[in-house]
Design a protein around this motif. Structure first.
Motif, PDB file in Angstrom:
ATOM      1  N   SER A 175      33.776  37.852  36.697  1.00 48.79           N
ATOM      2  CA  SER A 175      33.957  36.862  37.623  1.00 48.79           C
ATOM      3  C   SER A 175      33.638  38.125  39.146  1.00 48.79           C
ATOM      4  N   ASP A 176      34.353  38.731  39.530  1.00 47.22           N
ATOM      5  CA  ASP A 176      34.624  39.779  40.858  1.00 47.22           C
ATOM      6  C   ASP A 176      33.443  40.719  40.231  1.00 47.22           C
ATOM      7  N   PHE A 178      30.242  39.929  39.330  1.00 43.35           N
ATOM      8  CA  PHE A 178      29.275  39.320  39.467  1.00 43.35           C
ATOM      9  C   PHE A 178      29.262  38.461  41.109  1.00 43.35           C
ATOM     10  N   HIS A 179      30.299  39.018  41.767  1.00 37.27           N
ATOM     11  CA  HIS A 179      31.035  38.465  43.261  1.00 37.27           C
ATOM     12  C   HIS A 179      30.440  39.834  44.109  1.00 37.27           C
ATOM     13  N   SER A 180      30.401  40.815  43.318  1.00 38.33           N
ATOM     14  CA  SER A 180      30.445  42.132  43.907  1.00 38.33           C
ATOM     15  C   SER A 180      28.664  42.133  44.019  1.00 38.33           C
ATOM     16  N   ILE A 181      27.712  41.991  42.545  1.00 37.51           N
ATOM     17  CA  ILE A 181      26.411  42.007  42.815  1.00 37.51           C
ATOM     18  C   ILE A 181      25.914  40.917  43.500  1.00 37.51           C
ATOM     19  N   THR A 200      27.413  32.103  39.290  1.00 34.66           N
ATOM     20  CA  THR A 200      27.746  32.152  38.196  1.00 34.66           C
ATOM     21  C   THR A 200      28.979  33.189  38.743  1.00 34.66           C
ATOM     22  N   SER A 201      29.871  33.817  39.407  1.00 34.19           N
ATOM     23  CA  SER A 201      31.228  33.721  39.808  1.00 34.19           C
ATOM     24  C   SER A 201      32.146  33.020  40.235  1.00 34.19           C
ATOM     25  N   LEU A 212      41.981  30.391  45.713  1.00 31.07           N
ATOM     26  CA  LEU A 212      41.790  30.960  47.123  1.00 31.07           C
ATOM     27  C   LEU A 212      40.347  31.492  46.733  1.00 31.07           C
ATOM     28  N   VAL A 213      40.445  32.594  45.727  1.00 28.58           N
ATOM     29  CA  VAL A 213      38.725  33.165  46.084  1.00 28.58           C
ATOM     30  C   VAL A 213      37.937  31.955  45.373  1.00 28.58           C
ATOM     31  N   LEU A 214      38.636  31.101  45.106  1.00 27.32           N
ATOM     32  CA  LEU A 214      37.193  29.963  43.977  1.00 27.32           C
ATOM     33  C   LEU A 214      36.789  29.711  46.086  1.00 27.32           C
TER      34      LEU A 214
END
Length: 561
Positions: A175-176, A178-181, A200-201, A212-214
């Motif tokens: 998840s982390d 894919f967030h960076s990509i 996807t993330s 929170l991240v979501l």
């Protein structure tokens, strides 16, 4: 220090081995005690250095958490030196990774990349599977910050490949990543790809219940749709984000989501709804003292009022925007100055550490030189003792070898002498046989002369004599066989004789061989079928050819040639 310590113990260990070799140390308990003592000292020194390095590593992380970058770097540099002494490459890599993080925090990206790459090299060399993707991800994210899209994607996709090949180990890391990509694609202008990776993330975050991240991810996806002009979808994701943050009672998240929805309403010309949401967000940002968001909100409100030609409010919020922006800019400038000052201090500290290290190395070299001279002296003595021992041992082995060789040669000589004696005996017997045959023939010749062959009674006697003569007819053949056997037995004698006296004839050589057998002139005459007088003449001529004095014994001379 550590290398010198090891050298000292090595020399002691060599000395113990030599003492053992020479039998000076014969007590088992003494040997074991010395070796155990050396091992224990080395192990304790190693342990002490490792504990110190580990303590510095923890200190560095604490300093970094408190934004004490200079102290963090100092602790890391000292730990790095200790791990170098211990030759622990993986620990060195972890320290370099941490140093890279420090440099990134103070915006010194060149040094950050340099340390990240050095750490990655050590991890790859030692096949540290967990630390390799972590380091590559840090490098990729740094290149995203620097807008180096190609390099960022190279590292981030390498990490994705590693995660995919071992999805069980890294199942919580996707998840982390894919967030960076997604951020990388967004920064590089590829909104569709950015949206794909954000979605996807987000799906993975939903599975892991990271609310929170979501919420942040939903805002990011809304922003992509907003950039694409798909406002309905943007508002949908912003509202989902708002609901999550309201559940979590996260003030800042609620304010950001409302501000994002207000921005889309502004684009849709829904100005009253936009102003209402901006004002709600404004109150929340003021409450949380989020100056950057507050500044952007002032600006957006000013733009909305401009659109509806409410210039009074537009000017009011614009003035608030300018005032806050100046304040933030000054803070940013001060922050940059502080960052530059920190960088300067770190570089200064690096120089000081370098000078200290050089000073330390000079002192260490001086001490090492003195110690080396002592070790060379001790080593020279040890080597001298060892060489002396080896020479002594080799001489002893050589002496034993020579004694054994002498015994073998004596044995071979005795065997050859026995064999020669046996062959001489055979030759003597052969010569005697020839002599006896000759004597028989002479006797028969004499008997025949006395017999009157005309008398009938003598016919039988002549017949007997004829039979005896026939049995002795092969004497010439016997001579030839005797000569052949003689040549074979005295082959070395003939070689020496030919070398010393090459002018000797065949008959003279034959006479020499018969004399070596110590045969009398009479026996020699019989074997050669010549008269004894002829033998004497031949002996005389031979003496002249051999340059013998009158008193020298011919037979003795030949036997000793």
């Amino acid at each position: 220090m550590f290398k010198c310590l090891i050298s000292k113990y090595i020399y002691r260990f060599i000395l113990i081995l030599l003492l053992l070799e020479f039998g000076i140390l014969n007590q088992g308990n003494c040997q074991n005690s010395l070796i155990d003592s050396l091992s224990s000292n080395l192990e304790n020194t190693h342990k002490s250095i490792a504990e110190k390095a580990s303590s510095l590593k923890i200190q560095a992380q604490t300093y970094l958490n408190n934004n004490e970058f200079l102290r963090a770097l100092g602790a890391d540099k000292e730990a790095l030196l200790l791990y170098s002494i211990l030759e622990k490459e993986v620990d060195r890599g972890e320290i370099l990774l941490h140093i890279g993080n420090i440099y990134q925090k103070i915006n010194d990206y060149d040094n950050a990349i340099k340390n990240y790459l050095e750490a990655l090299s050590l991890f790859e060399k030692n096949e540290e599977s967990l630390l390799i993707p972590q380091t590559k991800k840090a490098i990729g994210e740094l290149y995203v910050q620097l807008d180096q899209c190609h390099l960022a994607f190279n590292y981030l996709f390498d990490v994705q490949s590693i995660y995919t090949n071992d999805s069980i180990t890294y199942q919580n890391e996707f998840s982390d990543l894919f967030h960076s990509i997604g951020i990388a694609y967004g920064n590089c202008g590829n909104l569709d790809s950015s949206l794909y990776y954000f979605n996807t993330s987000m799906n993975l975050l939903a599975l892991n219940d990271s609310s929170l991240v979501l919420g942040g991810m939903l805002n990011n996806i809304g922003a992509i749709y907003s950039k694409k002009g798909e406002n309905k979808k943007a508002i949908n994701y912003y509202r989902q984000s708002l609901q999550l943050f309201q559940k979590l009672n996260n003030t800042n998240g609620i304010a950001v989501s409302k501000s994002n929805i207000a921005y889309v309403f502004k684009k849709q010309k829904k100005f009253s709804e936009s102003i209402s949401l901006y004002n709600e967000a404004l109150m929340l940002f003021e409450e949380s003292n989020s100056l950057l968001y507050l500044r952007d909100n002032y600006y957006n409100l000013s733009e909305v009022y401009k659109e509806i030609k409410d210039y009074k409010n537009a000017l009011y919020y614009n003035n608030l925007y300018i005032s806050l922006d100046d304040s933030i800019t000054n803070s940013e400038i001060l922050g940059k100055i502080a960052s530059l000052q920190t960088q300067f201090e770190i570089r200064k500290k690096d120089q000081e550490l370098l000078l200290l290290e050089q000073e330390k190395q000079i002192i260490e070299k001086d001490r090492t030189l003195k110690q080396t001279q002592q070790y060379i002296l001790i080593g020279g003595l040890i080597i001298l003792i060892l060489i002396t021992f080896l020479i002594y041992r080799n001489m002893k082995i050589s002496l034993r070898h020579n004694q054994l060789k002498q015994k073998i040669l004596k044995q071979e000589k005795d065997e050859l002498t026995q064999d020669l004696d046996y062959k001489n005996k055979e030759l003597e017997e052969f010569a005697l046989k020839i002599i006896q045959k000759n004597e028989l023939l002479i006797k028969l010749k004499s008997d025949i002369k006395q017999i009157d062959s005309s008398l009938p009674e003598n016919k039988e006697k002549l017949k007997e004599l004829s039979s005896s003569i026939n049995s002795s007819l092969y004497i010439e053949k016997d001579r030839k066989e005797f000569e052949l056997q003689l040549n074979k037995t005295y082959q070395s004698f003939f070689l020496k004789l030919d070398k010393q006296f090459p002018d000797l004839s065949k008959n003279e050589r034959r006479l020499c061989s018969l004399l070596v057998l110590d045969l009398s002139s009479k026996d020699i005459a019989t074997i050669l079928n010549i008269s004894p007088e002829s033998v004497k003449k031949n002996r005389y001529r031979l003496r002249k050819k051999l340059n013998l004095e009158t008193d020298e014994n011919l037979t003795h001379f030949l036997q000793n040639s």
